[in-house]
Design a protein around this motif. Structure first.
Motif, PDB file in Angstrom:
ATOM      1  N   GLY A 201       0.826  -1.217   0.000  1.00  0.00           N
ATOM      2  CA  GLY A 201       0.000   0.000   0.000  1.00  0.00           C
ATOM      3  C   GLY A 201       0.853   1.256   0.000  1.00  0.00           C
ATOM      4  N   LYS A 202       1.976   1.197   0.717  1.00  0.00           N
ATOM      5  CA  LYS A 202       2.823   2.390   0.828  1.00  0.00           C
ATOM      6  C   LYS A 202       3.820   2.520  -0.313  1.00  0.00           C
ATOM      7  CE  LYS A 202       2.608   2.983   5.827  1.00  0.00           C
ATOM      8  NZ  LYS A 202       3.356   3.044   7.092  1.00  0.00           N
ATOM      9  N   ILE A 203       4.164   1.395  -0.936  1.00  0.00           N
ATOM     10  CA  ILE A 203       5.212   1.441  -1.962  1.00  0.00           C
ATOM     11  C   ILE A 203       4.672   1.073  -3.346  1.00  0.00           C
ATOM     12  CG2 ILE A 203       7.473   0.559  -2.657  1.00  0.00           C
ATOM     13  CD1 ILE A 203       7.913  -0.024   0.425  1.00  0.00           C
ATOM     14  N   ASP A 204       4.313  -0.176  -3.543  1.00  0.00           N
ATOM     15  CA  ASP A 204       3.899  -0.651  -4.874  1.00  0.00           C
ATOM     16  C   ASP A 204       2.746   0.184  -5.447  1.00  0.00           C
ATOM     17  OD1 ASP A 204       5.244  -2.738  -3.369  1.00  0.00           O
ATOM     18  OD2 ASP A 204       4.865  -4.058  -5.070  1.00  0.00           O
ATOM     19  N   GLU A 205       1.733   0.409  -4.603  1.00  0.00           N
ATOM     20  CA  GLU A 205       0.560   1.109  -5.122  1.00  0.00           C
ATOM     21  C   GLU A 205       0.839   2.580  -5.388  1.00  0.00           C
ATOM     22  OE1 GLU A 205      -2.777   0.235  -2.538  1.00  0.00           O
ATOM     23  OE2 GLU A 205      -2.357  -1.921  -2.729  1.00  0.00           O
ATOM     24  N   TYR A 207       3.721   4.065  -5.998  1.00  0.00           N
ATOM     25  CA  TYR A 207       4.712   4.330  -7.053  1.00  0.00           C
ATOM     26  C   TYR A 207       4.500   3.458  -8.283  1.00  0.00           C
ATOM     27  CZ  TYR A 207       6.736   7.160  -3.478  1.00  0.00           C
ATOM     28  OH  TYR A 207       6.901   8.120  -2.525  1.00  0.00           O
ATOM     29  N   GLN A 208       3.348   2.783  -8.354  1.00  0.00           N
ATOM     30  CA  GLN A 208       3.005   1.984  -9.541  1.00  0.00           C
ATOM     31  C   GLN A 208       4.153   1.054  -9.913  1.00  0.00           C
ATOM     32  OE1 GLN A 208       0.039   3.443 -11.828  1.00  0.00           O
ATOM     33  NE2 GLN A 208      -0.469   3.853  -9.695  1.00  0.00           N
ATOM     34  N   MET A 209       4.647   0.336  -8.906  1.00  0.00           N
ATOM     35  CA  MET A 209       5.754  -0.581  -9.179  1.00  0.00           C
ATOM     36  C   MET A 209       5.425  -1.965  -8.630  1.00  0.00           C
ATOM     37  SD  MET A 209       8.308   1.184  -6.422  1.00  0.00           S
ATOM     38  CE  MET A 209       9.753   0.151  -6.579  1.00  0.00           C
ATOM     39  N   LYS A 210       6.183  -2.952  -9.068  1.00  0.00           N
ATOM     40  CA  LYS A 210       5.990  -4.285  -8.522  1.00  0.00           C
ATOM     41  C   LYS A 210       7.276  -4.646  -7.782  1.00  0.00           C
ATOM     42  CE  LYS A 210       3.375  -8.321  -9.162  1.00  0.00           C
ATOM     43  NZ  LYS A 210       2.885  -8.197  -7.778  1.00  0.00           N
ATOM     44  N   LEU A 211       7.305  -4.305  -6.484  1.00  0.00           N
ATOM     45  CA  LEU A 211       8.506  -4.554  -5.674  1.00  0.00           C
ATOM     46  C   LEU A 211       8.423  -5.935  -5.026  1.00  0.00           C
ATOM     47  CD1 LEU A 211      11.126  -3.212  -4.467  1.00  0.00           C
ATOM     48  CD2 LEU A 211       9.721  -2.693  -2.469  1.00  0.00           C
ATOM     49  N   ILE A 212       7.320  -6.167  -4.349  1.00  0.00           N
ATOM     50  CA  ILE A 212       7.178  -7.429  -3.601  1.00  0.00           C
ATOM     51  C   ILE A 212       6.303  -8.391  -4.390  1.00  0.00           C
ATOM     52  CG2 ILE A 212       6.452  -8.480  -1.428  1.00  0.00           C
ATOM     53  CD1 ILE A 212       6.766  -5.653  -0.174  1.00  0.00           C
ATOM     54  N   HIS A 213       6.865  -9.519  -4.758  1.00  0.00           N
ATOM     55  CA  HIS A 213       6.138 -10.528  -5.530  1.00  0.00           C
ATOM     56  C   HIS A 213       5.663 -11.650  -4.624  1.00  0.00           C
ATOM     57  CE1 HIS A 213       7.662  -9.030  -9.515  1.00  0.00           C
ATOM     58  NE2 HIS A 213       8.523  -8.469  -8.688  1.00  0.00           N
TER      59      HIS A 213
END
Ligand code: CA
Length: 226
Positions: A201-205, A207-213
């Motif tokens: 919620g704080k990172i991927d969403e 910054y529109q990125m896929k950090l944690i898979h």
């Protein structure tokens, strides 16, 4: 209290002279006059830097260095008696940080010591982990994406830290629980899923990125996409 320096040097007069100069500069100095006792002191820990002569009785400096490096990354400056290229190369190969050729000016030795200490502190200061444009500064406990600082709770930070440390390796929920939560935590492995959601919620969403898979049925992984 000054940094603790171990001086392994069999020439008593030279050792005494160096000791006095180092003490004058505020360092704490311990002397050893042969390779064996010097080696024992060095591997026992408790020193911030070792000055190591090569030509020593009982155990030569190269052997002492080899033994120190089996279990310690303490900075070592070799004192080479001759201007021997072989000694210097061998010493650096064995993990010496620097060397100085005898006879040396005390100012030069002091400069080498300061450089060795600067190197350590810059390594410690710049402990940064990264993945896909995210940077984590371990010492400052900050996380940034594209220069934006992200506010994380302690648990979120610790979880992200553990995943980053093990980048590209899939971590099971159990492994994450064991390493990020306290031993007596009995809230079940869904606590991990909850905190992964917080991080996304704080990172991927944002910054529109896929950090944690998610690895279905196994756990989670941070992949370096760049
Ligand atoms: Ca010597």
């Amino acid at each position: 209290m000054g940094a603790r320096i171990l001086l392994i040097e069999d020439e008593a007069k030279l050792a005494r002279f160096v000791e006095l100069e180092l003490c004058y500069e505020g360092y704490e100095v311990t002397k050893a006059y042969d390779g064996r006792s010097g080696c024992e002191l060095a591997v026992s820990g408790g020193f911030d830097l070792v000055l190591l002569d090569i030509m020593l009785p009982e155990l030569n400096g190269m052997e002492v260095l080899r033994r120190i490096r089996r279990g310690s990354s303490v900075p070592v400056i070799m004192l080479t008696a001759r201007d021997s290229v072989t000694d210097k190369v061998a010493g650096l190969d064995l993990g010496a940080d620097d060397y100085i050729t005898k006879p040396f000016a005390i100012e030069e030795l002091l400069a080498r010591i300061r450089t060795a200490f600067r190197k350590i502190s810059s390594v410690q200061d710049s402990e940064v982990l990264s993945a896909s444009g995210l940077l984590m500064d371990i010492k400052r406990r900050t996380v940034t994406v594209n220069g934006d600082q992200i506010e994380l709770t302690k648990r979120e930070f610790d979880l992200l830290h553990f995943l980053l440390k093990n980048k590209n390796l899939v971590m099971t929920r159990e492994t994450l629980l064991e390493n990020v939560w306290d031993f007596d935590f009995d809230g079940g492995t869904n606590a991990v899923d909850v905190y992964i959601r917080f991080l996304r919620g704080k990172i991927d969403e944002v910054y529109q990125m896929k950090l944690i898979h998610t690895v279905r049925g196994v756990g989670y992984v941070i992949k370096d996409e760049q």
